[in-house]
Write an enzyme that holds these catalytic residues in place. Structure first.
Site, PDB file in Angstrom:
ATOM      1  N   TYR A  21     -25.830 -40.443 -33.278  1.00 44.70           N
ATOM      2  CA  TYR A  21     -25.450 -41.272 -34.432  1.00 44.70           C
ATOM      3  C   TYR A  21     -26.678 -42.084 -34.871  1.00 44.70           C
ATOM      4  CZ  TYR A  21     -21.534 -43.263 -37.034  1.00 44.70           C
ATOM      5  OH  TYR A  21     -20.643 -43.613 -38.016  1.00 44.70           O
ATOM      6  N   ASN A  56     -20.224 -34.270 -38.608  1.00 43.79           N
ATOM      7  CA  ASN A  56     -20.888 -34.376 -39.916  1.00 43.79           C
ATOM      8  C   ASN A  56     -22.180 -35.170 -39.826  1.00 43.79           C
ATOM      9  OD1 ASN A  56     -18.649 -36.401 -39.519  1.00 43.79           O
ATOM     10  ND2 ASN A  56     -19.614 -37.358 -41.309  1.00 43.79           N
ATOM     11  N   HIS A 149     -14.483 -31.425 -34.613  1.00 43.76           N
ATOM     12  CA  HIS A 149     -14.884 -32.803 -34.895  1.00 43.76           C
ATOM     13  C   HIS A 149     -13.871 -33.516 -35.779  1.00 43.76           C
ATOM     14  CE1 HIS A 149     -17.215 -36.348 -35.638  1.00 43.76           C
ATOM     15  NE2 HIS A 149     -17.226 -36.125 -36.938  1.00 43.76           N
ATOM     16  N   HIS A 158     -10.395 -42.099 -41.726  1.00 40.73           N
ATOM     17  CA  HIS A 158     -10.605 -40.882 -42.520  1.00 40.73           C
ATOM     18  C   HIS A 158      -9.305 -40.150 -42.834  1.00 40.73           C
ATOM     19  CE1 HIS A 158     -14.933 -41.167 -42.250  1.00 40.73           C
ATOM     20  NE2 HIS A 158     -14.865 -41.289 -40.942  1.00 40.73           N
ATOM     21  N   ASP A 185     -12.630 -39.894 -36.578  1.00 40.73           N
ATOM     22  CA  ASP A 185     -12.108 -41.251 -36.692  1.00 40.73           C
ATOM     23  C   ASP A 185     -12.444 -42.002 -35.412  1.00 40.73           C
ATOM     24  OD1 ASP A 185     -11.025 -41.932 -39.157  1.00 40.73           O
ATOM     25  OD2 ASP A 185      -9.225 -40.727 -38.813  1.00 40.73           O
ATOM     26  N   HIS A 186     -12.961 -43.224 -35.562  1.00 43.68           N
ATOM     27  CA  HIS A 186     -13.482 -43.991 -34.432  1.00 43.68           C
ATOM     28  C   HIS A 186     -12.357 -44.777 -33.758  1.00 43.68           C
ATOM     29  CE1 HIS A 186     -17.737 -43.163 -35.499  1.00 43.68           C
ATOM     30  NE2 HIS A 186     -17.216 -43.078 -36.721  1.00 43.68           N
TER      31      HIS A 186
END
Length: 267
Positions: A21, A56, A149, A158, A185-186
């Protein structure tokens, strides 16, 4: 995570993407690989194979670098491919490259993506779906898990990935997939399908979290658990049942359940 890995004596680790990231790797010698992976997951119990897919954010850098076998010379644990099958005894795990499914990534101007090996998109996605269908059809494993993912079902920031709802989800239902596991999604989520035995599991809370953005379910699927913070999950599988647990960043149990084989309702 290391403490849980030791307690469970884990066999391997699965990463659901966005491995580096925020914008992937610049090349195979980018120090971000060691800084984001090798130097982070140092516990003895985590010195096992890591099976990873691209997210992504990984595609925003040099995607081929993350796929390169040269990274295994830096850290032998690293196994990252676009799409592949892991035959883990009684379970077959199908890892799917979901980023090329999302049409908006090919038209957005805020970020650039490394589409080498992917373009033309429609042909790539069509081939991936055909190969997945054949693999699911020929699998005789007791359990079938699919890992990607992007979420199929999510009430996180999202939300549902419409392209996966349209093209991927019908395959999973047709061929008796037990679980679909994703990141993107976190947060941590457990959603049960309203019209099949599939459990949709989001484990994308390894880094950026606490977004404070939880949506209402878009259909009749059952939202069993949501945690908008950092954490991870474990799965223990045998021929009769699978036991799954969500933990927070301090390894406190947040949510757990058991799936039975043959098909029974989760408890």
């Amino acid at each position: 995570m290391g403490r849980i890995g030791e307690k469970l004596d884990i066999d391997f680790v699965v990463s659901t993407g966005d491995n580096i990231y925020d914008d992937g790797l610049k090349n195979v010698t980018d120090p971000a690989f060691v800084q984001s992976f090798t130097d982070i997951y140092t516990a003895k119990s985590l010195q096992k194979s890591w099976y990873s897919v691209l997210g992504n954010h990984d595609y925003r850098g040099d995607a081929l670098a993350q796929l390169s076998p040269l990274l295994r010379k830096i850290d032998r644990r690293w196994i990252c491919l676009r799409s592949f099958i892991l035959q883990a005894g009684i379970a077959d795990m199908f890892f799917i490259d979901t980023t090329p499914f999302v049409e908006s990534y090919f038209t957005e101007t805020d970020h650039s993506y490394d589409w080498r090996g992917v373009s033309p998109r429609q042909a790539y996605v069509s081939t991936l779906l055909k190969e997945l269908e054949e693999a699911l059809r020929s699998s005789n494993a007791t359990w079938k898990f699919v890992v990607g993912h992007h979420a199929i079902r999510s009430v996180g920031h999202h939300g549902d990935t419409l392209e996966l709802v349209k093209y991927l989800d019908p395959l999973l239902k047709a061929y008796g997939v037990d679980m679909y596991m994703n990141g993107h999604d976190h947060c941590l989520e457990h959603i049960s399908s309203a019209d099949s035995a599939i459990e949709y599991l989001t484990s994308g809370a390894g880094s950026k979290a606490w977004r404070g953005d939880v949506k209402e379910s878009s259909d009749q699927d059952i939202v069993r658990f949501v945690y908008d913070g950092q954490g991870f999950m474990s799965a223990q599988v045998n021929p009769t049942h699978a036991h799954l647990v969500f933990y927070d960043v301090s390894a406190n149990i947040l949510h757990q359940w058991t799936m039975l084989k043959p098909q029974h309702s989760a408890i």
